[in-house]
Design a protein around this motif. Structure first.
Motif, mmCIF file in Angstrom:
data_model
loop_
_atom_site.group_PDB
_atom_site.id
_atom_site.type_symbol
_atom_site.label_atom_id
_atom_site.label_comp_id
_atom_site.label_asym_id
_atom_site.label_seq_id
_atom_site.Cartn_x
_atom_site.Cartn_y
_atom_site.Cartn_z
ATOM 1 N N PHE A 27 25.706 10.935 17.447
ATOM 2 C CA PHE A 27 27.119 10.680 17.733
ATOM 3 C C PHE A 27 27.421 9.180 17.671
ATOM 4 C CE2 PHE A 27 27.004 14.939 19.732
ATOM 5 C CZ PHE A 27 28.151 15.478 19.166
ATOM 6 N N ALA A 28 26.505 8.373 18.201
ATOM 7 C CA ALA A 28 26.704 6.924 18.142
ATOM 8 C C ALA A 28 26.701 6.421 16.697
ATOM 9 C CB ALA A 28 25.612 6.217 18.949
ATOM 10 N N THR A 29 25.853 7.005 15.856
ATOM 11 C CA THR A 29 25.791 6.593 14.460
ATOM 12 C C THR A 29 27.070 6.945 13.720
ATOM 13 O OG1 THR A 29 23.390 6.918 14.485
ATOM 14 C CG2 THR A 29 24.441 6.755 12.338
ATOM 15 N N VAL A 30 27.658 8.107 14.029
ATOM 16 C CA VAL A 30 28.942 8.465 13.425
ATOM 17 C C VAL A 30 30.003 7.429 13.789
ATOM 18 C CG1 VAL A 30 30.786 10.177 13.383
ATOM 19 C CG2 VAL A 30 28.404 10.923 13.372
ATOM 20 N N TRP A 31 30.019 7.032 15.054
ATOM 21 C CA TRP A 31 30.985 6.013 15.488
ATOM 22 C C TRP A 31 30.715 4.671 14.812
ATOM 23 C CZ3 TRP A 31 30.091 1.601 18.711
ATOM 24 C CH2 TRP A 31 31.261 0.933 19.086
ATOM 25 N N ILE A 32 29.438 4.284 14.695
ATOM 26 C CA ILE A 32 29.086 3.026 14.020
ATOM 27 C C ILE A 32 29.487 3.084 12.554
ATOM 28 C CG2 ILE A 32 27.152 1.581 13.297
ATOM 29 C CD1 ILE A 32 25.753 2.351 15.904
ATOM 30 N N ASN A 33 29.242 4.233 11.920
ATOM 31 C CA ASN A 33 29.630 4.407 10.513
ATOM 32 C C ASN A 33 31.130 4.236 10.344
ATOM 33 O OD1 ASN A 33 29.990 5.239 7.856
ATOM 34 N ND2 ASN A 33 28.492 6.889 8.013
ATOM 35 N N ASP A 34 31.891 4.862 11.218
ATOM 36 C CA ASP A 34 33.343 4.775 11.143
ATOM 37 C C ASP A 34 33.804 3.341 11.339
ATOM 38 O OD1 ASP A 34 35.924 6.125 10.947
ATOM 39 O OD2 ASP A 34 36.181 5.612 13.056
ATOM 40 N N MET A 35 33.197 2.629 12.259
ATOM 41 C CA MET A 35 33.578 1.242 12.521
ATOM 42 C C MET A 35 33.150 0.328 11.372
ATOM 43 S SD MET A 35 32.885 -1.060 15.919
ATOM 44 C CE MET A 35 31.112 -0.884 15.809
ATOM 45 N N ALA A 36 31.992 0.619 10.753
ATOM 46 C CA ALA A 36 31.488 -0.232 9.682
ATOM 47 C C ALA A 36 32.367 -0.170 8.441
ATOM 48 C CB ALA A 36 30.049 0.161 9.334
ATOM 49 N N VAL A 37 32.808 1.037 8.064
ATOM 50 C CA VAL A 37 33.566 1.185 6.817
ATOM 51 C C VAL A 37 35.040 0.856 6.993
ATOM 52 C CG1 VAL A 37 31.960 2.907 5.951
ATOM 53 C CG2 VAL A 37 33.973 3.650 7.209
ATOM 54 N N SER A 38 35.536 0.840 8.210
ATOM 55 C CA SER A 38 36.948 0.521 8.428
ATOM 56 C C SER A 38 37.101 -0.895 8.976
ATOM 57 C CB SER A 38 37.583 1.546 9.371
ATOM 58 O OG SER A 38 36.866 1.616 10.594
ATOM 59 N N TRP A 39 36.736 -1.087 10.244
ATOM 60 C CA TRP A 39 36.883 -2.412 10.863
ATOM 61 C C TRP A 39 35.956 -3.438 10.222
ATOM 62 C CZ3 TRP A 39 33.290 -5.225 13.861
ATOM 63 C CH2 TRP A 39 33.819 -6.356 14.504
ATOM 64 N N GLY A 40 34.699 -3.093 9.989
ATOM 65 C CA GLY A 40 33.741 -4.046 9.435
ATOM 66 C C GLY A 40 34.086 -4.447 8.017
ATOM 67 N N HIS A 41 34.356 -3.460 7.151
ATOM 68 C CA HIS A 41 34.690 -3.767 5.754
ATOM 69 C C HIS A 41 35.971 -4.577 5.667
ATOM 70 C CE1 HIS A 41 36.431 -2.903 1.754
ATOM 71 N NE2 HIS A 41 35.173 -2.986 1.351
ATOM 72 N N GLY A 42 36.986 -4.173 6.438
ATOM 73 C CA GLY A 42 38.238 -4.919 6.414
ATOM 74 C C GLY A 42 38.074 -6.347 6.910
ATOM 75 N N GLY A 43 37.241 -6.533 7.938
ATOM 76 C CA GLY A 43 36.996 -7.887 8.431
ATOM 77 C C GLY A 43 36.298 -8.761 7.424
ATOM 78 N N VAL A 44 35.313 -8.207 6.712
ATOM 79 C CA VAL A 44 34.614 -8.979 5.681
ATOM 80 C C VAL A 44 35.572 -9.398 4.578
ATOM 81 C CG1 VAL A 44 32.863 -8.826 3.871
ATOM 82 C CG2 VAL A 44 32.360 -7.963 6.151
ATOM 83 N N GLN A 45 36.409 -8.455 4.120
ATOM 84 C CA GLN A 45 37.364 -8.788 3.064
ATOM 85 C C GLN A 45 38.352 -9.847 3.530
ATOM 86 O OE1 GLN A 45 37.284 -7.616 -0.119
ATOM 87 N NE2 GLN A 45 35.331 -6.727 0.525
#
Length: 423
Positions: free
Chosen positions: A137-155
């Motif tokens: 469950f934690a990995t699903v949340w990390i995945n969701d945060m990585a592809v949305s918040w993380g990717h957007g922050g990097v860009q």
């Protein structure tokens, strides 16, 4: 600490249930559970820290080399890159921790001792399965945060640092290029570009526009998402379509997309948060319906007015491609939640095969047990995941087909666990 937990559990059990117990007491259950949880968490947290640090450095180094980032932009990238590093590290860490702990327990004959007391080996495994479920469950949340918040922050950091990136490359290689732009200079003095040449590629089969000048200066306008070029004595050649000259200073605005090489297409379905995907699926379905209704209305109008030439294939091919692309986008929106949940619950599937495999090997060689599990995962699970994912995105397979690899691992793990319990 090999027999400590089991010795205490056996003492408590015999003191409460007699020399020939028929059931496991609650006290001994708690001792065994604490023993397994402590051992697993110790290895898991230590290994996760090390693996996350390694993956983190690789990802940051990759961004630094590809984008030419300086120290300040790299420091700003760190919090956005952390979820991506953990996303890669958590499943492998769960597999390594489970094979390490259960390989050591089995090699110390603790499983044999448990069986000799009439206790099922499942008592030793279920705490790890619960922890793996929580980690999933934690990995699903990390995945969701990585592809949305993380990717957007990097860009966002890359775009805000675009001016620094461009000047950094020009100072080192005197050139900067991507699929849509090529920039070369003779020299760089501070922010002055001496004798720059810009090549703008509007389409693959069309000649490039060429812009030359005596001097130029690049300034980033993050609010308007554009680059402002200040050119001195500029000349523009439109690729055989004529040329013009601009004596003196002249300012030319260019979008960020041309300098980064991005096509300017809409946001990818893979970069939406899970909470956003539901409304986007409805919106995409309405868009497809609207496009099909417009095509049907135009075709009916052409037939009614006798304008049959408007029904020629050359005129409808582009519209059919747009509808097909919209359908593929819809399939991707439907597939994306299944992909994230399946990736997250790979942690549980890895543990389901890692724990019984390490118990059956009974040699204490955790690397051997790890690779005995990892190689089939690498050769079977990931190809199945990628293949089903591609077919689901194109609409050939239904979206839940992404779970097929997880089901194969879970079936294998159940078979291994049954053999551990029986023998």
């Amino acid at each position: 600490m090999s027999f400590r937990g089991l010795a205490v559990a056996a003492t408590v059990w015999q003191s409460e249930s007699g020399p020939f117990p028929t059931r496991l007491s609650r006290a001994s259950m708690r001792i065994l559970t604490r023993y397994i949880v402590y051992e697993l968490l110790s290895v898991f947290l230590l290994t996760l820290t090390a693996m996350t640090a390694i993956v983190f450095l690789i990802l940051v180094g990759k961004e630094a080399v590809e984008k030419g980032l300086g120290l300040v932009p790299l420091l700003r990238l760190l919090p956005y890159m952390l979820p991506q590093a953990m996303l890669f590290a958590v499943p492998g860490t769960m597999l390594l921790a489970s094979t390490t702990i259960y390989g050591r327990i089995s090699s110390s004959n603790e499983i044999v001792a448990v069986k000799s007391l009439g206790i099922s080996p499942l008592v030793m495994v279920w705490p790890t399965l619960i922890l793996a479920t929580l980690a999933s469950f934690a990995t699903v949340w990390i995945n969701d945060m990585a592809v949305s918040w993380g990717h957007g922050g990097v860009q966002r950091v890359v775009l805000e640092s675009l001016e620094e990136i461009i000047y950094g490359r020009l100072r080192t290689t005197r050139s900067y290029s991507n699929d849509q732009l090529k920039l070369t200079v003779q020299r760089v003095y501070g922010k002055r570009l001496i004798e720059p040449t810009f090549l703008f590629y509007s389409a693959p089969n069309k000649p490039a526009w060429t812009v030359t000048a005596d001097e130029a200066e690049i300034r980033s306008d993050a609010a308007a998402e554009r680059i402002l070029l200040t050119l001195v004595n500029a000349e523009i050649d439109f690729g055989g379509g004529g040329s013009i000259s601009h004596p003196g200073p002249w300012e030319l605005p260019i979008s960020f997309g041309e300098f980064t090489g991005e096509s300017g297409q809409s946001r990818s379905p893979a970069n939406y948060a899970l909470r956003e995907i539901g409304p986007k699926k409805v919106e995409q379905a309405r868009l497809i319906e609207l496009m099909e209704q417009e095509m049907a209305a135009d075709a009916s109008y052409a037939i009614m007015t006798g304008r049959m030439f408007e029904l020629a294939e050359s005129g409808w091919q582009n519209r059919r491609q747009q509808v097909q692309y919209a359908r593929i986008t819809k399939h991707r929106f439907y597939t994306e939640p299944h992909r994230r949940w399946a990736n997250g619950f790979s942690c549980l599937c890895f543990v389901m095969i890692g724990a019984p495999m390490a118990i059956r090997r009974r040699h204490g060689e955790f690397w051997g047990s790890f690779f005995a599990c990892f190689l089939p995962i690498l050769l079977i699970y990931y190809p199945m995941l990628v293949g089903c994912l591609d077919q689901a995105k194109s609409g050939v397979f239904p979206a839940p087909a992404v779970w097929l690899g997880n089901l194969v691992l879970a079936g294998w793990g159940i078979w291994l666990m049954r053999r551990v319990v029986r023998f």
